[in-house]
Design an enzyme around this catalytic site. Structure first.
Site, mmCIF file in Angstrom:
data_model
loop_
_atom_site.group_PDB
_atom_site.id
_atom_site.type_symbol
_atom_site.label_atom_id
_atom_site.label_comp_id
_atom_site.label_asym_id
_atom_site.label_seq_id
_atom_site.Cartn_x
_atom_site.Cartn_y
_atom_site.Cartn_z
ATOM 1 N N GLU A 25 -1.943 -3.635 20.801
ATOM 2 C CA GLU A 25 -3.045 -2.881 19.944
ATOM 3 C C GLU A 25 -3.517 -1.732 20.730
ATOM 4 O OE1 GLU A 25 -3.443 -4.136 17.119
ATOM 5 O OE2 GLU A 25 -5.288 -3.232 16.337
ATOM 6 N N HIS A 55 2.604 0.313 16.797
ATOM 7 C CA HIS A 55 3.155 -0.876 17.430
ATOM 8 C C HIS A 55 4.675 -0.953 17.626
ATOM 9 C CE1 HIS A 55 -0.292 -3.478 17.379
ATOM 10 N NE2 HIS A 55 -0.591 -3.175 16.037
ATOM 11 N N HIS A 82 -0.851 3.606 12.739
ATOM 12 C CA HIS A 82 -0.983 2.348 13.371
ATOM 13 C C HIS A 82 0.166 1.350 13.672
ATOM 14 C CE1 HIS A 82 -3.922 -1.214 14.676
ATOM 15 N NE2 HIS A 82 -2.879 -1.586 14.301
ATOM 16 N N GLU A 83 0.776 1.038 12.406
ATOM 17 C CA GLU A 83 1.967 0.224 12.740
ATOM 18 C C GLU A 83 3.078 0.907 13.280
ATOM 19 O OE1 GLU A 83 1.374 -2.834 12.167
ATOM 20 O OE2 GLU A 83 -0.506 -2.669 11.058
HETATM 21 ZN ZN ZN Z 1 -2.608 -3.665 15.210
#
Ligand code: ZN
Length: 504
Positions: free
Chosen positions: A298, A271, A267-268
């Protein structure tokens, strides 16, 4: 001063503001990773000084004068140029920030600092009455903020704009309502399904150091550069793009559960790939080199976490490696059983622990309460009752205590009303972009199966990352996918995946 010179002066000043913010980012990253607890008060002083300086610099009337001169000139005559986008977005932010009276900004900071402390106590004791007067104060101040900004339609639009620039309730409400109905139906099918994944597979001993090694290997494989980034440990994981060549991601490890850090890192890193894909070398600190939509951000993290990381194709490649690394816990486990376990769906009280399918229902419920809170149609005192009624309707379970209900999130106490929808927008954008990526690269599944992820990263760079703030999120979705925002790609994707796993 010529218009060209005025433009250069404007960019120089705005870039300096961003340099101050990037210093804040370094300090904030340090605060949440390595700083000893004793440094908190002094760090708050440092951060307060920097944000005060940045605010002063950005709202300096000279910025307004330079904008006015450049706006009338040939510098912005091509509306599609980087110059025009920069000037348009600087003007937008300048007008917004100069509209807020200093006293209101200070009052919001003061009240939300106190409210967060009181929220911690209220949540600990599951005592909504303790938090209610603070929620009343926060809602009142957020209404004042909306009035100061001004808005079309309802006050919620003014607040939403802080997090998802240019988005309005009218644009999203139909998509959200449709999504909610479809999700409730999908959840019903999953509940009644004949097959259930065995989640004990991912709840065994997973050595933390091995998790780090595997997580870094996965992040590198999807294109996160450790020459220009790093991974550290924190309590509440985040990603911060500090500047050109420096993007930091963080995670937390659970020695008894594989999912948390693994998908957290993906997830990170998602980003992080967005931050790395922005043209910061040429445009750092100006709208052309920055992002402005939490939803778009996101969408990148969720795509790598879910559409890629929770796909069967991804694990066709990585599962044998995972089995070599986590020898004991994954010995004898079949790929399909592992794939089922990482995709388990189970309605639960807490948003941050929710699976991919129920997550958006948590968000939609909050969105449905925030709007009437701002118009006054819902009184803060009635929030727990309204929350629990809706929770029962959407999730089919009774909320046992407010700590597991309306007191669970920090957002409202921090004054973040209008923030929640960006999570669901991110999931919607992500599915819509991914469907288009698959249409453009029909062999994407085979690529994943053979460990090739960089073509997807390049596709994202070209279509999304490199544009910075040239297009608003809704324009970008239309431009990239040829369609306006819709819930269909997300529902189609989930239905296909869960019907296969659960056998309905
Ligand atoms: Zn996030």
């Amino acid at each position: 001063m010529s218009a060209q010179k005025a433009y250069e002066e404007l960019i120089k000043r705005v870039r300096e503001v961003s340099l101050l913010y990037s210093c804040e980012s370094v300090l904030g990253w340090d605060e949440r990773t390595y700083m000893p607890r004793g440094g908190a008060a002094f760090r708050a002083e440092q951060l307060g000084l920097l944000s005060g300086l940045a605010h002063e610099k950005f709202t300096d009337p000279k910025i307004g004068e330079l904008l006015a001169q450049v706006e009338k000139s040939d510098v912005v005559k091509d509306a599609d140029s980087i110059e025009a986008a920069n000037v348009r977005e600087i003007r937008y932010q300048y007008d917004k920030r100069t509209k807020l009276p200093k006293e209101l900004v200070e009052e919001i900071t003061r009240v939300t600092t106190l409210a967060q402390g009181e929220w911690v106590i209220a949540r600990k004791n599951s005592d909504f009455k303790h938090f209610q007067p603070w929620l009343e104060k926060v809602v009142k101040l957020q209404k004042d903020k909306a009035e100061a900004y001004g808005y079309d339609g309802e006050p919620y639009n003014a607040l939403l704009d802080d997090y998802e620039l240019g988005a309005t309730v009218d644009q999203i409400v139909d998509v959200f309502t449709g999504l909610r109905n479809d999700l409730v139906e999908l959840l019903g099918k999953i509940k009644g399904a004949p097959r259930k994944p065995d989640v004990s597979i991912i709840e065994r001993d997973y050595d933390v150091e091995l998790q780090r090694i595997f997580g870094e290997a996965v992040a590198a494989a999807i294109g996160f550069s450790f020459e220009e980034g790093r991974l550290d440990i924190t309590t509440h994981p985040f990603c911060t793009g500090i500047g050109p060549g420096d993007t930091r991601i963080t995670t937390r490890y659970n020695p008894k559960r594989l999912n948390d850090a693994l998908f957290g890192i993906m997830h990170e890193a998602g980003h992080g790939l967005y931050e790395m894909g922005l043209d910061k070398k040429n445009h750092f600190g100006t709208p052309a080199g920055e992002t402005f939509s939490l939803g778009l951000h996101e969408s990148q993290s969720r795509m790598w976490e879910n559409q890629v990381g929770r796909s069967r194709a991804f694990w066709a490649y990585f599962f044998p490696q995972a089995q070599r690394i986590f020898k004991e816990s994954l010995a004898g486990v079949k790929l399909d059983d592992f794939y089922g376990a990482i995709n388990d769906v189970k309605p639960s009280y807490i948003r941050v622990e929710a699976d991919e399918a129920t997550y958006n229902l948590h968000i939609l419920l909050r969105f449905e309460l925030e709007r009437p809170l701002l118009t006054g149609d819902l009184k803060p005192a009635d929030v727990p009752g309204e929350w629990n009624d809706r929770f029962k309707k959407y999730f089919g379970i009774d909320v046992d205590r407010d700590a597991n209900g309306c007191l669970q999130d920090v957002h409202w106490s921090a004054g973040y009303i209008g923030y929640f929808p960006t999570y669901t927008l991110g999931n919607l954008y992500s599915a819509q972009f991914f469907a288009k990526a698959v249409a453009d690269m029909p062999d994407l599944t085979q690529q994943f199966e053979s460990g090739q992820f960089l073509n997807l990263r390049e596709w994202l760079r070209e279509n999304i990352h490199q544009h910075g703030q040239r297009y608003r999120a809704d324009q970008l979705v239309q431009r990239v996918t040829g369609k306006p925002l819709s819930a269909k790609p997300l529902i189609d994707y989930m239905t296909a995946k869960y019907s296969e796993i659960y056998g309905f």
